[in-house]
Design an enzyme around this catalytic site. Structure first.
Site, PDB file in Angstrom:
ATOM      1  N   PRO A  92       0.696  -1.281   0.165  1.00 30.49           N
ATOM      2  CA  PRO A  92      -0.003  -0.017  -0.138  1.00 30.49           C
ATOM      3  C   PRO A  92       0.853   1.179   0.020  1.00 30.49           C
ATOM      4  CG  PRO A  92      -0.706  -1.558   1.860  1.00 30.49           C
ATOM      5  CD  PRO A  92       0.772  -1.975   1.229  1.00 30.49           C
ATOM      6  N   ASP A  93       0.430   2.397  -0.500  1.00 28.74           N
ATOM      7  CA  ASP A  93       1.047   3.622  -0.452  1.00 28.74           C
ATOM      8  C   ASP A  93       0.569   4.176   0.910  1.00 28.74           C
ATOM      9  OD1 ASP A  93      -1.344   4.741  -0.852  1.00 28.74           O
ATOM     10  OD2 ASP A  93      -0.957   5.500  -2.785  1.00 28.74           O
ATOM     11  N   PHE A  94       0.964   5.509   1.330  1.00 34.34           N
ATOM     12  CA  PHE A  94       0.557   6.027   2.419  1.00 34.34           C
ATOM     13  C   PHE A  94      -0.791   6.971   2.324  1.00 34.34           C
ATOM     14  CE2 PHE A  94       5.049   5.266   2.317  1.00 34.34           C
ATOM     15  CZ  PHE A  94       5.317   4.510   3.553  1.00 34.34           C
ATOM     16  N   ARG A  95      -0.899   7.550   1.290  1.00 32.06           N
ATOM     17  CA  ARG A  95      -1.927   8.795   1.454  1.00 32.06           C
ATOM     18  C   ARG A  95      -3.238   8.567   0.473  1.00 32.06           C
ATOM     19  NH1 ARG A  95       2.893  10.867   2.194  1.00 32.06           N
ATOM     20  NH2 ARG A  95       3.193  11.912   4.254  1.00 32.06           N
ATOM     21  N   ASN A 166      10.994   5.250  -1.328  1.00 34.33           N
ATOM     22  CA  ASN A 166      10.500   3.836  -0.848  1.00 34.33           C
ATOM     23  C   ASN A 166      11.619   3.257   0.236  1.00 34.33           C
ATOM     24  OD1 ASN A 166       8.224   4.686  -2.099  1.00 34.33           O
ATOM     25  ND2 ASN A 166       8.779   3.604  -4.066  1.00 34.33           N
ATOM     26  N   ASP A 168      10.858   0.003   0.702  1.00 32.35           N
ATOM     27  CA  ASP A 168      10.682  -1.552   0.418  1.00 32.35           C
ATOM     28  C   ASP A 168      11.967  -2.294  -0.432  1.00 32.35           C
ATOM     29  OD1 ASP A 168      10.459  -0.708  -2.487  1.00 32.35           O
ATOM     30  OD2 ASP A 168       8.276  -0.361  -2.087  1.00 32.35           O
ATOM     31  N   HIS A 185      14.967   8.124   1.983  1.00 30.64           N
ATOM     32  CA  HIS A 185      14.215   7.827   3.417  1.00 30.64           C
ATOM     33  C   HIS A 185      14.849   6.679   3.832  1.00 30.64           C
ATOM     34  CE1 HIS A 185      10.547  10.432   2.196  1.00 30.64           C
ATOM     35  NE2 HIS A 185      11.706  11.083   2.416  1.00 30.64           N
ATOM     36  N   GLY A 256       4.641   8.213  -9.200  1.00 26.88           N
ATOM     37  CA  GLY A 256       3.983   7.515  -8.027  1.00 26.88           C
ATOM     38  C   GLY A 256       4.305   8.234  -6.556  1.00 26.88           C
ATOM     39  N   ARG A 282      -1.365   8.943 -10.222  1.00 27.88           N
ATOM     40  CA  ARG A 282      -2.935   8.819 -10.265  1.00 27.88           C
ATOM     41  C   ARG A 282      -3.438  10.220 -10.339  1.00 27.88           C
ATOM     42  NH1 ARG A 282      -4.213   4.463  -6.416  1.00 27.88           N
ATOM     43  NH2 ARG A 282      -4.028   2.629  -8.326  1.00 27.88           N
TER      44      ARG A 282
HETATM   45  P1  OAD Z   1       1.911   8.872  -1.068  1.00 25.59           P
HETATM   46  O1  OAD Z   1       1.371   7.691  -0.494  1.00 25.59           O
HETATM   47  O2  OAD Z   1       1.897  10.127  -0.056  1.00 25.59           O
HETATM   48  O3  OAD Z   1       1.662   8.977  -2.484  1.00 25.59           O
HETATM   49  C1  OAD Z   1       1.650   8.080  -3.301  1.00 25.59           C
HETATM   50  C2  OAD Z   1       0.986   8.615  -4.817  1.00 25.59           C
HETATM   51  O4  OAD Z   1       0.816   7.583  -5.631  1.00 25.59           O
HETATM   52  C3  OAD Z   1      -0.264   9.150  -4.686  1.00 25.59           C
HETATM   53  O5  OAD Z   1      -0.517  10.616  -5.447  1.00 25.59           O
HETATM   54  C4  OAD Z   1      -1.065   8.128  -5.262  1.00 25.59           C
HETATM   55  O6  OAD Z   1      -2.367   8.535  -6.000  1.00 25.59           O
HETATM   56  C5  OAD Z   1      -0.163   7.512  -6.474  1.00 25.59           C
HETATM   57  N1  OAD Z   1      -0.375   5.906  -6.682  1.00 25.59           N
HETATM   58  C6  OAD Z   1      -0.651   5.041  -5.801  1.00 25.59           C
HETATM   59  N2  OAD Z   1      -0.773   3.867  -6.519  1.00 25.59           N
HETATM   60  C7  OAD Z   1      -0.784   4.295  -7.802  1.00 25.59           C
HETATM   61  C8  OAD Z   1      -0.715   3.574  -9.253  1.00 25.59           C
HETATM   62  N3  OAD Z   1      -1.059   2.067  -9.026  1.00 25.59           N
HETATM   63  N4  OAD Z   1      -0.855   4.428 -10.216  1.00 25.59           N
HETATM   64  C9  OAD Z   1      -0.539   5.481 -10.179  1.00 25.59           C
HETATM   65  N5  OAD Z   1      -0.679   6.357  -9.074  1.00 25.59           N
HETATM   66  C10 OAD Z   1      -0.427   5.614  -8.036  1.00 25.59           C
HETATM   67  O7  OAD Z   1       3.359   8.148  -1.104  1.00 25.59           O
HETATM   68  P2  OAD Z   1       4.929   9.059  -1.083  1.00 25.59           P
HETATM   69  O8  OAD Z   1       4.700  10.223  -1.776  1.00 25.59           O
HETATM   70  O9  OAD Z   1       5.968   7.983  -1.524  1.00 25.59           O
HETATM   71  O10 OAD Z   1       7.865   8.027   4.708  1.00 25.59           O
HETATM   72  O11 OAD Z   1       5.149   9.397   0.723  1.00 25.59           O
HETATM   73  C11 OAD Z   1       6.226   9.873   0.906  1.00 25.59           C
HETATM   74  C12 OAD Z   1       6.674   9.543   2.411  1.00 25.59           C
HETATM   75  O12 OAD Z   1       5.484   9.601   3.409  1.00 25.59           O
HETATM   76  C13 OAD Z   1       7.001   8.290   2.241  1.00 25.59           C
HETATM   77  O13 OAD Z   1       8.291   8.017   1.923  1.00 25.59           O
HETATM   78  C14 OAD Z   1       6.605   7.779   3.814  1.00 25.59           C
HETATM   79  C15 OAD Z   1       5.530   8.791   4.026  1.00 25.59           C
HETATM   80  O14 OAD Z   1       5.908   9.410   5.468  1.00 25.59           O
HETATM   81  C16 OAD Z   1       8.664   6.890   4.986  1.00 25.59           C
HETATM   82  O15 OAD Z   1       8.549   5.871   4.643  1.00 25.59           O
HETATM   83  C17 OAD Z   1       9.826   7.198   5.941  1.00 25.59           C
END
Ligand code: OAD
Ligand code: ZN
Length: 336
Positions: A92-95, A166, A168, A185, A256, A282
């Site tokens: 999963p992503d974060f936000r 990332n 991972d 990070h 991403g 996205r």
């Molecule tokens: P976010 O979760 O903030 O953002 C992920 C982005 O990717 C969002 O805009 C989603 O819409 C997009 N997304 C996800 N899956 C997708 C897909 N299959 N196709 C297209 N777009 C997609 O993640 P980051 O920006 O990486 O800290 O977050 C930054 C940091 O916040 C992370 O490194 C983490 C957290 O605090 C640590 O891990 C230390």
């Protein structure tokens, strides 16, 4: 060592809502809150890319970007990646509302989502972070088409550097060498005692985490934390490479990421204004939304689909298939 190497700026909350970027409205980067400016390079590619501020330039398309890469007019591609490149691998992503970690932290017993990456909370209760870490154990997930596309870019000799947020390890797993990576990070490759600062290899940390034990330092008994950058902590020394990489870049790929976390997000402003920036995500994010440039290209939608389209436009489909077949054959637990 802090990102910007300036004690005054180091005091900023790196992961907060953001460093204040001053933008001149034409896409030019004037500086951050500390008033520092990126090094100005007069690079030869400016002939190809023209003046980014010129209103006469036609907007670029994904096809134009593909052509620049294919014709090797872009040989120093810098990539900024975030959690969205790994969601197709099942992480999963974060936000993202609903599916992101920050919407699903009830199981981790944290008072608010970001606490899981806060040092003070970790010292109070390391278990939520350690449960999350266990889920991210390298080997549980495999690189996907986006990681392999970046590997191919490296194999073609056109990747200057991949900056990833990332943790991972999938960029490494795809075969991109460490010299081409900036894991902004941090990573799980090593761990440090939160009390005496003694370091240990990642394997020791994993042995404890996989056995559901809190990792303790054999020297002083303090809790060991993997070298993941928590909120408010300085970024790894390698992050300073951005000072030379971004002004040299002839193409920036942003993949991403929500571009919500500083100081990483501000790197999107650090390429020269004539350099095309391709966002594949996205949704529209960061400086591409609030401070667009004439050479920006935005490809919204699912990243796998966008990458596959780009690969096709590049004529690299066969190369990709070969690479994926070769690399997946090497991964543990694969019969191929
Ligand atoms: P976010 O979760 O903030 O953002 C992920 C982005 O990717 C969002 O805009 C989603 O819409 C997009 N997304 C996800 N899956 C997708 C897909 N299959 N196709 C297209 N777009 C997609 O993640 P980051 O920006 O990486 O800290 O977050 C930054 C940091 O916040 C992370 O490194 C983490 C957290 O605090 C640590 O891990 C230390
Ligand atoms: Zn110790």
């Amino acid at each position: 060592m802090a990102l910007w190497g300036q004690p005054a700026v180091r005091a900023l909350r790196l992961w907060g809502p953001g460093v204040h970027i001053i933008c001149d409205g034409k896409g030019g980067y004037l500086g951050d809150i500390g008033g520092r400016r990126p090094i100005a390079f007069s690079a030869g590619v400016s002939g190809i890319f023209g003046n980014g501020g010129s209103s006469k330039k036609e907007k670029l398309s994904l096809q134009d970007v593909a052509e620049l890469i294919r014709a090797r007019a872009c040989q120093r591609v810098v990539v900024m990646a975030g959690a969205g490149i790994s969601t197709p691998s099942g992480i999963p992503d974060f936000r993202s509302p609903g599916s992101g970690y920050y919407s699903n932290l009830q199981q981790y017993d944290v008072p608010y989502p970001e606490a899981i990456f806060e040092l003070s909370f970790f010292l109070y209760n390391p278990k939520p972070f350690l449960s999350l870490a266990k889920k991210l154990y390298p080997g549980n997930y495999r690189p996907n088409v986006t990681h392999y596309f970046l590997r191919l870019l490296h194999d073609k000799g056109q990747l200057l550097r991949l900056y990833t947020q990332n943790i991972d390890g999938l960029e490494r797993a795809s075969g991109i060498p460490a010299s081409k990576l900036v894991e902004a990070h941090g990573s799980f490759a090593s761990a440090t005692c939160t009390v005496c600062r003694a370091t240990a290899p990642g394997e020791d940390f994993w042995a404890d985490v996989l056995g559901d034990r809190v990792p303790h330092c054999p020297v002083c008994g303090g809790v060991r934390k993997p070298d993941i950058v928590f909120f408010g902590e300085p970024l790894p020394d390698r992050f300073l490479l951005h000072v030379v990489d971004f002004p040299m870049a002839d193409l920036l790929l942003i993949l991403g990421t929500s571009l919500q976390v500083e100081p990483f997000a501000s790197l999107s402003e650090a390429v020269r204004s004539s350099v095309p920036r391709l966002l594949m995500n996205r949704d529209m994010v960061g400086s591409l939304a609030w401070c667009p440039r004439s050479r920006d290209v935005v490809q919204l939608g699912d990243l796998v689909h966008s990458v596959e389209r780009l690969v096709e436009l590049l004529g690299w489909t066969e190369d990709m298939q070969d690479l994926v077949q070769r690399e997946t054959g090497k991964l543990p637990g694969c019969d191929a």
